[in-house]
Scaffold this motif. Structure first.
Motif, PDB file in Angstrom:
ATOM      1  N   LEU A  27     100.086  85.802 -45.274  1.00  0.00           N
ATOM      2  CA  LEU A  27     100.306  87.215 -44.984  1.00  0.00           C
ATOM      3  C   LEU A  27      99.574  88.114 -45.977  1.00  0.00           C
ATOM      4  O   LEU A  27      99.119  89.195 -45.618  1.00  0.00           O
ATOM      5  N   LEU A  28      99.429  87.642 -47.201  1.00  0.00           N
ATOM      6  CA  LEU A  28      98.808  88.437 -48.252  1.00  0.00           C
ATOM      7  C   LEU A  28      97.318  88.694 -47.998  1.00  0.00           C
ATOM      8  O   LEU A  28      96.821  89.785 -48.279  1.00  0.00           O
ATOM      9  N   ILE A  29      96.616  87.743 -47.446  1.00  0.00           N
ATOM     10  CA  ILE A  29      95.169  87.890 -47.224  1.00  0.00           C
ATOM     11  C   ILE A  29      94.855  89.024 -46.242  1.00  0.00           C
ATOM     12  O   ILE A  29      94.042  89.894 -46.567  1.00  0.00           O
ATOM     13  N   PRO A  30      95.459  89.103 -45.047  1.00  0.00           N
ATOM     14  CA  PRO A  30      95.162  90.240 -44.164  1.00  0.00           C
ATOM     15  C   PRO A  30      95.582  91.589 -44.754  1.00  0.00           C
ATOM     16  O   PRO A  30      94.900  92.598 -44.562  1.00  0.00           O
ATOM     17  N   VAL A  31      96.682  91.613 -45.497  1.00  0.00           N
ATOM     18  CA  VAL A  31      97.129  92.857 -46.132  1.00  0.00           C
ATOM     19  C   VAL A  31      96.106  93.295 -47.176  1.00  0.00           C
ATOM     20  O   VAL A  31      95.767  94.478 -47.265  1.00  0.00           O
ATOM     21  N   ALA A  32      95.564  92.367 -47.926  1.00  0.00           N
ATOM     22  CA  ALA A  32      94.545  92.693 -48.929  1.00  0.00           C
ATOM     23  C   ALA A  32      93.284  93.220 -48.257  1.00  0.00           C
ATOM     24  O   ALA A  32      92.681  94.197 -48.717  1.00  0.00           O
ATOM     25  N   PHE A  33      92.861  92.607 -47.154  1.00  0.00           N
ATOM     26  CA  PHE A  33      91.686  93.086 -46.431  1.00  0.00           C
ATOM     27  C   PHE A  33      91.913  94.491 -45.892  1.00  0.00           C
ATOM     28  O   PHE A  33      91.020  95.339 -45.955  1.00  0.00           O
ATOM     29  N   PHE A  34      93.096  94.760 -45.353  1.00  0.00           N
ATOM     30  CA  PHE A  34      93.392  96.097 -44.844  1.00  0.00           C
ATOM     31  C   PHE A  34      93.376  97.118 -45.976  1.00  0.00           C
ATOM     32  O   PHE A  34      92.857  98.227 -45.813  1.00  0.00           O
ATOM     33  N   ALA A  35      93.932  96.768 -47.135  1.00  0.00           N
ATOM     34  CA  ALA A  35      93.955  97.697 -48.271  1.00  0.00           C
ATOM     35  C   ALA A  35      92.533  98.019 -48.724  1.00  0.00           C
ATOM     36  O   ALA A  35      92.201  99.180 -48.982  1.00  0.00           O
ATOM     37  N   ILE A  36      91.679  97.011 -48.807  1.00  0.00           N
ATOM     38  CA  ILE A  36      90.281  97.237 -49.188  1.00  0.00           C
ATOM     39  C   ILE A  36      89.603  98.115 -48.155  1.00  0.00           C
ATOM     40  O   ILE A  36      88.896  99.066 -48.494  1.00  0.00           O
ATOM     41  N   PHE A  37      89.796  97.819 -46.875  1.00  0.00           N
ATOM     42  CA  PHE A  37      89.210  98.605 -45.784  1.00  0.00           C
ATOM     43  C   PHE A  37      89.688 100.048 -45.854  1.00  0.00           C
ATOM     44  O   PHE A  37      88.903 100.973 -45.703  1.00  0.00           O
ATOM     45  N   TYR A  38      90.971 100.254 -46.118  1.00  0.00           N
ATOM     46  CA  TYR A  38      91.545 101.598 -46.184  1.00  0.00           C
ATOM     47  C   TYR A  38      90.915 102.404 -47.324  1.00  0.00           C
ATOM     48  O   TYR A  38      90.479 103.525 -47.124  1.00  0.00           O
ATOM     49  N   PHE A  39      90.868 101.820 -48.521  1.00  0.00           N
ATOM     50  CA  PHE A  39      90.386 102.571 -49.672  1.00  0.00           C
ATOM     51  C   PHE A  39      88.872 102.755 -49.686  1.00  0.00           C
ATOM     52  O   PHE A  39      88.367 103.693 -50.294  1.00  0.00           O
ATOM     53  N   LEU A  40      88.114 101.897 -49.028  1.00  0.00           N
ATOM     54  CA  LEU A  40      86.663 102.035 -49.025  1.00  0.00           C
ATOM     55  C   LEU A  40      86.117 102.784 -47.820  1.00  0.00           C
ATOM     56  O   LEU A  40      85.022 103.345 -47.894  1.00  0.00           O
ATOM     57  N   ILE A  41      86.850 102.816 -46.701  1.00  0.00           N
ATOM     58  CA  ILE A  41      86.304 103.436 -45.486  1.00  0.00           C
ATOM     59  C   ILE A  41      87.193 104.549 -44.946  1.00  0.00           C
ATOM     60  O   ILE A  41      86.749 105.681 -44.778  1.00  0.00           O
ATOM     61  N   ILE A  42      88.434 104.258 -44.649  1.00  0.00           N
ATOM     62  CA  ILE A  42      89.305 105.217 -43.955  1.00  0.00           C
ATOM     63  C   ILE A  42      89.604 106.435 -44.826  1.00  0.00           C
ATOM     64  O   ILE A  42      89.444 107.575 -44.387  1.00  0.00           O
ATOM     65  N   ARG A  43      90.022 106.232 -46.048  1.00  0.00           N
ATOM     66  CA  ARG A  43      90.422 107.342 -46.917  1.00  0.00           C
ATOM     67  C   ARG A  43      89.268 108.289 -47.250  1.00  0.00           C
ATOM     68  O   ARG A  43      89.427 109.511 -47.127  1.00  0.00           O
ATOM     69  N   PRO A  44      88.086 107.779 -47.653  1.00  0.00           N
ATOM     70  CA  PRO A  44      86.976 108.706 -47.922  1.00  0.00           C
ATOM     71  C   PRO A  44      86.547 109.495 -46.686  1.00  0.00           C
ATOM     72  O   PRO A  44      86.237 110.686 -46.786  1.00  0.00           O
ATOM     73  N   GLN A  45      86.550 108.859 -45.517  1.00  0.00           N
ATOM     74  CA  GLN A  45      86.166 109.566 -44.300  1.00  0.00           C
ATOM     75  C   GLN A  45      87.182 110.658 -43.970  1.00  0.00           C
ATOM     76  O   GLN A  45      86.816 111.745 -43.544  1.00  0.00           O
ATOM     77  N   SER A  46      88.442 110.380 -44.180  1.00  0.00           N
ATOM     78  CA  SER A  46      89.485 111.377 -43.940  1.00  0.00           C
ATOM     79  C   SER A  46      89.321 112.576 -44.877  1.00  0.00           C
ATOM     80  O   SER A  46      89.470 113.723 -44.453  1.00  0.00           O
ATOM     81  N   LYS A  47      88.978 112.319 -46.144  1.00  0.00           N
ATOM     82  CA  LYS A  47      88.758 113.415 -47.094  1.00  0.00           C
ATOM     83  C   LYS A  47      87.561 114.265 -46.669  1.00  0.00           C
ATOM     84  O   LYS A  47      87.605 115.495 -46.747  1.00  0.00           O
ATOM     85  N   ARG A  48      86.466 113.615 -46.227  1.00  0.00           N
ATOM     86  CA  ARG A  48      85.292 114.368 -45.777  1.00  0.00           C
ATOM     87  C   ARG A  48      85.626 115.222 -44.564  1.00  0.00           C
ATOM     88  O   ARG A  48      85.171 116.374 -44.465  1.00  0.00           O
ATOM     89  N   ASN A  49      86.400 114.674 -43.637  1.00  0.00           N
ATOM     90  CA  ASN A  49      86.792 115.447 -42.450  1.00  0.00           C
ATOM     91  C   ASN A  49      87.627 116.665 -42.831  1.00  0.00           C
ATOM     92  O   ASN A  49      87.443 117.749 -42.271  1.00  0.00           O
ATOM     93  N   LYS A  50      88.554 116.516 -43.770  1.00  0.00           N
ATOM     94  CA  LYS A  50      89.377 117.642 -44.214  1.00  0.00           C
ATOM     95  C   LYS A  50      88.524 118.712 -44.897  1.00  0.00           C
ATOM     96  O   LYS A  50      88.721 119.904 -44.672  1.00  0.00           O
ATOM     97  N   GLN A  51      87.570 118.289 -45.727  1.00  0.00           N
ATOM     98  CA  GLN A  51      86.699 119.245 -46.401  1.00  0.00           C
ATOM     99  C   GLN A  51      85.831 119.997 -45.394  1.00  0.00           C
ATOM    100  O   GLN A  51      85.641 121.208 -45.512  1.00  0.00           O
ATOM    101  N   HIS A  52      85.304 119.283 -44.398  1.00  0.00           N
ATOM    102  CA  HIS A  52      84.461 119.932 -43.387  1.00  0.00           C
ATOM    103  C   HIS A  52      85.276 120.923 -42.570  1.00  0.00           C
ATOM    104  O   HIS A  52      84.828 122.026 -42.290  1.00  0.00           O
ATOM    105  N   LYS A  53      86.501 120.538 -42.198  1.00  0.00           N
ATOM    106  CA  LYS A  53      87.351 121.444 -41.426  1.00  0.00           C
ATOM    107  C   LYS A  53      87.671 122.700 -42.234  1.00  0.00           C
ATOM    108  O   LYS A  53      87.635 123.814 -41.705  1.00  0.00           O
ATOM    109  N   ALA A  54      87.957 122.553 -43.528  1.00  0.00           N
ATOM    110  CA  ALA A  54      88.235 123.712 -44.380  1.00  0.00           C
ATOM    111  C   ALA A  54      87.006 124.609 -44.489  1.00  0.00           C
ATOM    112  O   ALA A  54      87.124 125.839 -44.454  1.00  0.00           O
ATOM    113  N   MET A  55      85.818 124.009 -44.587  1.00  0.00           N
ATOM    114  CA  MET A  55      84.589 124.796 -44.671  1.00  0.00           C
ATOM    115  C   MET A  55      84.355 125.567 -43.375  1.00  0.00           C
ATOM    116  O   MET A  55      84.043 126.754 -43.390  1.00  0.00           O
ATOM    117  N   VAL A  56      84.545 124.905 -42.233  1.00  0.00           N
ATOM    118  CA  VAL A  56      84.335 125.544 -40.934  1.00  0.00           C
ATOM    119  C   VAL A  56      85.360 126.659 -40.718  1.00  0.00           C
ATOM    120  O   VAL A  56      85.028 127.731 -40.217  1.00  0.00           O
TER     121      VAL A  56
END
Length: 112
Positions: A27-56
């Motif tokens: 169970l630990l291996i898929p959870v670790a992969f999801f955590a890495i995926f979240y912190f390297l891809i999902i979270r930065p993209q979400s921050k960029r989207n919020k910044q762009h929306k605030a700018m617009v």
């Protein structure tokens, strides 16, 4: 002949065999992969989207902007989801506000 490719399975009562990982490790291996995926891809993209929306959302008349076509202009007026951009003294275009890529510092167009 097929016995060479099939290994014998032995039932164990209780604890897993010494060579098999536990359920927690499986169970630990898929959870670790999801955590890495979240912190390297999902979270930065979400921050960029919020910044762009605030700018617009912060676009006002007089802002100098670069929009998706690569053109630079000055915001003449904002109309809901659209903005009228002045490219030069005679040319105005209406664009979607979401297509604005960047708000430039004041005076940039005059220095180009």
């Amino acid at each position: 002949m097929l016995d060479l490719f099939i290994t014998a399975a032995h039932a164990t009562a209780g604890a897993p065999a010494a060579g098999q990982p536990s359920f927690l490790m499986n169970l630990l291996i898929p959870v670790a992969f999801f955590a890495i995926f979240y912190f390297l891809i999902i979270r930065p993209q979400s921050k960029r989207n919020k910044q762009h929306k605030a700018m617009v959302d912060g676009l006002t008349a007089g802002n100098e902007v670069v929009f998706a076509g690569g053109l630079i202009g000055r915001v003449k007026k904002v109309e809901g989801d659209y903005a009228v951009i002045t490219l030069n003294n005679t040319t105005d275009v209406k664009i979607q506000r979401a297509s604005v890529l960047m708000v430039l510092p004041a005076g940039t167009i005059d220095n180009i």
